[in-house]
Design a protein around this motif. Structure first.
Motif, PDB file in Angstrom:
ATOM      1  N   ASP A 190     -28.350 -57.024 -22.144  1.00 48.50           N
ATOM      2  CA  ASP A 190     -27.504 -57.512 -21.055  1.00 48.50           C
ATOM      3  C   ASP A 190     -27.811 -56.761 -19.750  1.00 48.50           C
ATOM      4  O   ASP A 190     -27.650 -55.546 -19.698  1.00 48.50           O
ATOM      5  CB  ASP A 190     -26.044 -57.289 -21.484  1.00 48.50           C
ATOM      6  CG  ASP A 190     -25.056 -57.792 -20.470  1.00 48.50           C
ATOM      7  OD1 ASP A 190     -25.480 -58.182 -19.366  1.00 48.50           O
ATOM      8  OD2 ASP A 190     -23.861 -57.802 -20.791  1.00 48.50           O
ATOM      9  N   SER A 192     -26.194 -56.466 -17.148  1.00 45.38           N
ATOM     10  CA  SER A 192     -25.059 -55.780 -16.528  1.00 45.38           C
ATOM     11  C   SER A 192     -24.930 -54.342 -17.042  1.00 45.38           C
ATOM     12  O   SER A 192     -24.307 -53.510 -16.390  1.00 45.38           O
ATOM     13  CB  SER A 192     -23.763 -56.553 -16.752  1.00 45.38           C
ATOM     14  OG  SER A 192     -23.368 -56.472 -18.093  1.00 45.38           O
ATOM     15  N   LEU A 193     -25.533 -54.047 -18.212  1.00 47.87           N
ATOM     16  CA  LEU A 193     -25.491 -52.670 -18.703  1.00 47.87           C
ATOM     17  C   LEU A 193     -26.242 -51.748 -17.760  1.00 47.87           C
ATOM     18  O   LEU A 193     -25.808 -50.634 -17.471  1.00 47.87           O
ATOM     19  CB  LEU A 193     -26.109 -52.578 -20.105  1.00 47.87           C
ATOM     20  CG  LEU A 193     -25.383 -53.321 -21.210  1.00 47.87           C
ATOM     21  CD1 LEU A 193     -26.089 -53.119 -22.529  1.00 47.87           C
ATOM     22  CD2 LEU A 193     -23.954 -52.835 -21.301  1.00 47.87           C
ATOM     23  N   SER A 195     -26.788 -52.365 -14.572  1.00 46.74           N
ATOM     24  CA  SER A 195     -26.006 -52.277 -13.338  1.00 46.74           C
ATOM     25  C   SER A 195     -24.888 -51.251 -13.511  1.00 46.74           C
ATOM     26  O   SER A 195     -24.624 -50.455 -12.615  1.00 46.74           O
ATOM     27  CB  SER A 195     -25.389 -53.629 -12.999  1.00 46.74           C
ATOM     28  OG  SER A 195     -26.380 -54.601 -12.835  1.00 46.74           O
ATOM     29  N   ALA A 196     -24.237 -51.305 -14.680  1.00 47.24           N
ATOM     30  CA  ALA A 196     -23.132 -50.378 -14.933  1.00 47.24           C
ATOM     31  C   ALA A 196     -23.636 -48.943 -14.886  1.00 47.24           C
ATOM     32  O   ALA A 196     -23.000 -48.067 -14.297  1.00 47.24           O
ATOM     33  CB  ALA A 196     -22.494 -50.678 -16.283  1.00 47.24           C
ATOM     34  N   ALA A 197     -24.796 -48.703 -15.498  1.00 47.50           N
ATOM     35  CA  ALA A 197     -25.347 -47.347 -15.502  1.00 47.50           C
ATOM     36  C   ALA A 197     -25.683 -46.912 -14.080  1.00 47.50           C
ATOM     37  O   ALA A 197     -25.431 -45.765 -13.694  1.00 47.50           O
ATOM     38  CB  ALA A 197     -26.585 -47.284 -16.392  1.00 47.50           C
ATOM     39  N   GLY A 300     -22.935 -56.008 -23.640  1.00 47.02           N
ATOM     40  CA  GLY A 300     -21.928 -55.035 -23.253  1.00 47.02           C
ATOM     41  C   GLY A 300     -20.506 -55.480 -23.494  1.00 47.02           C
ATOM     42  O   GLY A 300     -19.607 -54.671 -23.556  1.00 47.02           O
TER      43      GLY A 300
ATOM     44  N   PHE B  88     -16.839 -54.339 -14.688  1.00 48.23           N
ATOM     45  CA  PHE B  88     -17.513 -55.630 -14.738  1.00 48.23           C
ATOM     46  C   PHE B  88     -16.675 -56.650 -15.492  1.00 48.23           C
ATOM     47  O   PHE B  88     -15.854 -56.295 -16.331  1.00 48.23           O
ATOM     48  CB  PHE B  88     -18.871 -55.479 -15.428  1.00 48.23           C
ATOM     49  CG  PHE B  88     -19.867 -54.693 -14.622  1.00 48.23           C
ATOM     50  CD1 PHE B  88     -20.852 -55.337 -13.898  1.00 48.23           C
ATOM     51  CD2 PHE B  88     -19.809 -53.315 -14.577  1.00 48.23           C
ATOM     52  CE1 PHE B  88     -21.756 -54.623 -13.139  1.00 48.23           C
ATOM     53  CE2 PHE B  88     -20.723 -52.591 -13.824  1.00 48.23           C
ATOM     54  CZ  PHE B  88     -21.699 -53.249 -13.106  1.00 48.23           C
ATOM     55  N   LEU B  93     -19.830 -52.277 -21.375  1.00 40.33           N
ATOM     56  CA  LEU B  93     -19.802 -50.980 -22.059  1.00 40.33           C
ATOM     57  C   LEU B  93     -21.129 -50.785 -22.771  1.00 40.33           C
ATOM     58  O   LEU B  93     -21.730 -51.746 -23.240  1.00 40.33           O
ATOM     59  CB  LEU B  93     -18.660 -50.940 -23.077  1.00 40.33           C
ATOM     60  CG  LEU B  93     -17.264 -51.118 -22.488  1.00 40.33           C
ATOM     61  CD1 LEU B  93     -16.228 -51.055 -23.605  1.00 40.33           C
ATOM     62  CD2 LEU B  93     -16.978 -50.057 -21.449  1.00 40.33           C
TER      63      LEU B  93
END
Lengths: 303, 355
Positions: A190, A192-193, A195-197, A300, B88, B93
């Motif tokens: 994913d 977005s993982l 991006s999150a990091a 995620g 998000f 996670l």
């Protein structure tokens, strides 16, 4: 079987088909039969026949004579190490090139075109690739001529009929396969993982090290196994591009030599069985190691 | 040790723009967010609210304008250099890390001493009430719990600004209400600024200090929840804020902001929101304000009615074919004839014309 507890205590026995269905076996399962027959006829039977053949040596001397012969003759058992020395680096190099390229390609707009170009070497087959490389990299090939013309070298570099030639052809042939598998694992992660990091302060290297790599681990192990098995069975390029009696005398050549030059099918089968055993050992070691890695979902969120 | 947002005065967006291949996804967004403020970006899907959030986060580059944190220009910084927290929509996670590791990730990236990380993670876990689950993987907990981990992970690094991208849209109705209160509680406790993207006006009204209504990449209105609820500045904002009856009308007479107008066969009173509405106007009414009464100017018959516990909501049709949503304290039945009316100050009048 929890379903069993729910069945009413009916005195008459259920029909056979119902009893089977309760164990998860119904008519659709029968659709497996053709495929099963196919696997039996084309894989299981020949493998068992090969094993049986290898245990009946042509020249007598007990069931294990072929194996004893193989492991007491350095010229024969060295082929295992020759092949491993070729197959393991080839697989690792392919894997190491695939990962960064796949990470880059997953964001590209013209992914389809690139993957098509990369697949072409696979469709050409090993013999055609080997033939092309023989001409291109040979002493009088373009590669050496251009280098000599530019004055970089004065004598042709020996790239074919040597370890290098086989190594290069294995890279060319094995990379697309490796790459396509790695790409599918990479695109499964994913985005977005990452991006999150990044939002949490992780730079590109930290994101790769802490997020991408752990999530890719199990996929890389499987890719390694598949690519390794393919590389371990190298035969055409080892004969055409290598030195089949010297540094690239791989185990497949030993099997071919025994079976079709000495006409000792029994010995040939024994070499093939040993070859399979080595592959299985390597694959098992890699899978064992990868079981320590994370192997859950790579998305995620929920679902 | 307590988690509290880094000190700053304000975040300024100056003419922020973002184009996607010739299309303006965001047009000249200018906004000043004070420390501790809770801002909701509200708009229908495709209005550019997520684009705005990603631009703020640094995940999308701007095509024009600038972003300032006090006196520092930050729009050229990478996301990892901005130090904002983000929650998000799918929580994002890290599936291979325990909740503890997920929450501590940002602190580890800051290379803080281990004791400090452990203490802060413990505190964040307590804040979102997940201390007992700390060693589970994200896949082993429920959606609401995942949501709380995502919030804890974003705030534990004490960001000046927390960005939330429709964080409640994947939860069921009951959990959504609970988490709403939770988000506001945590926001108040750590004193950060929050920018919260949503398409749900209830969420925006109940959470935000100020609401920014976006439509087709443009800021249509900025105001407090009360301003937006009571006096939407444009007819499209009104429609989005729950003014379900949007009717074409002809103005008859003015008296300051008060005016009388014809809607179908009836004459009703309203108050003008835009200065000179002209002759063709649009009247906007909430279903809650339009109720049956003997003196109501609009004659209509009930088409359908639904029971909502305390009252009834229904749809009625006038003889001219206008459809009106209304509320009633007493039971109404389809086919029944009634007269509907709304207090003049609750009928908002906008300039008509093109619309």
């Amino acid at each position: 079987m929890q379903g069993m507890a729910l069945t009413p205590a009916a005195p008459e026995r259920a029909r056979l088909s119902q009893r089977l269905a309760r164990r998860g076996f119904d008519v659709t399962t029968l659709l497996l039969l053709p495929a099963l027959l196919f696997v039996m006829a084309l894989f299981v039977y020949p493998a068992i026949y090969g094993l049986w053949l290898s245990l009946h040596p042509m020249n007598g001397g007990g069931a294990l004579a072929n194996y004893i012969n193989f492991f007491s003759d350095a010229y024969k058992y060295d082929t295992i190490f020759t092949t491993l020395k070729l197959a393991i680096p080839v697989t690792l190099v392919n894997l190491l090139i695939s990962v960064p390229i796949a990470l880059r390609v997953r964001h590209m707009r013209y992914q389809r075109i690139l993957t098509t170009i990369l697949i072409i070497p696979v469709t050409l087959g090993t013999v055609l690739t080997a033939q092309g490389m023989l001409n291109y990299l040979g002493p009088l090939g373009w590669f050496n001529r251009v280098l000599m013309l530019l004055g970089i070298i004065h004598e042709p570099v020996r790239l074919v009929h040597d370890f290098t030639g086989v190594f290069l052809s294995q890279i060319v042939g094995g990379f697309p396969f490796c790459f396509m598998l790695v790409l599918s694992y990479v695109t499964g992660i994913d985005p977005s993982l990452e991006s999150a990091a990044a939002m949490l302060g992780a730079g590109p290297f930290a994101r790769f090290r802490h997020i991408i790599l752990p999530l890719l681990g199990a996929g890389l192990a499987i890719t390694f196994c598949l690519a390794f098995v393919q590389a371990f069975a190298v035969f055409p390029s080892a004969v055409l591009l290598g030195a089949p009696s010297g540094p690239t005398r791989v185990i497949a050549i030993a099997a071919f030599h025994a079976a079709y030059e000495e006409y000792d099918y029994s010995m040939g089968s024994a070499v093939a069985i040993i070859m399979g055993a080595v592959q299985i050992i390597v694959v098992m070691l890699v899978m064992k190691a990868s079981s320590l890695l994370y192997r859950g979902p790579v998305a995620g969120g929920k679902g | 040790m307590t988690i509290s947002a880094k000190n700053f005065r304000e975040l300024r967006l100056e003419g922020m723009r973002r184009d996607f291949g010739g299309m303006n996804a965001l047009k000249d967004i200018s906004l000043t967010v004070r420390r501790g403020e809770f801002i909701a970006l509200l708009g229908p899907s495709g209005c550019g609210k997520s684009t705005a959030l990603n631009c703020l986060a640094g995940l999308l580059p701007l095509t024009g304008g600038s972003i300032w944190l006090d006196e520092t220009r930050i729009d050229h910084l990478k996301p990892e250099e901005r130090g904002f927290g983000m929650v998000f929509q799918n929580y994002a996670l890290f599936p291979h890390m325990s909740l503890r590791k997920n929450i501590g990730f940002g602190l580890r990236m800051q290379k803080l001493p281990r004791e400090v990380i452990d203490a802060k993670v413990e505190e964040a876990l307590a804040l979102v009430r997940l201390t007992k689950q700390a060693d589970k993987l994200p896949g082993q907990i429920s959606g609401g719990q995942q949501q709380r981990v995502a919030i804890a992970r974003a705030i534990v690094v004490e960001p000046p600004l927390v960005l939330m991208d429709e964080p409640l849209s994947n939860l069921d109705a009951k959990l959504r209400l609970e988490m709403r209160a939770e988000i506001r509680r945590i926001h108040n406790m750590i004193g950060c600024s929050t920018i919260y993207v949503t398409h749900d006006q209830d969420e925006a009204l109940s959470l935000a200090d100020r609401i920014v209504v976006l439509r087709e990449g443009e800021m249509r209105q900025v105001g407090t929840p009360h301003e937006l609820y009571a006096r939407p500045a444009h007819a499209d904002v009104a429609e989005f804020m729950g003014y379900r009856n949007i009717l074409k009308a002809q103005a008859q007479s003015h008296d300051g902001a008060r005016l009388r107008m014809r809607v179908g066969g009836a004459e009703i009173a309203g108050c003008a929101i835009e200065a000179t509405p002209g002759r063709d106007v649009i009247a906007a009414m909430r279903p809650e304000d339009l109720t049956p009464s003997d003196s109501g100017p609009i004659a209509a018959s009930v088409v359908s009615a639904e029971y909502r516990g305390r009252d009834f909501y229904g749809l009625a049709r006038t003889p001219e074919g206008l459809e009106l949503w209304f509320r009633s304290d007493i039971a109404v039945r389809p086919g029944e004839a009634l007269r509907l009316g709304a207090p003049a100050e609750r009928v908002l009048v906008y300039a008509g014309g093109a619309a």
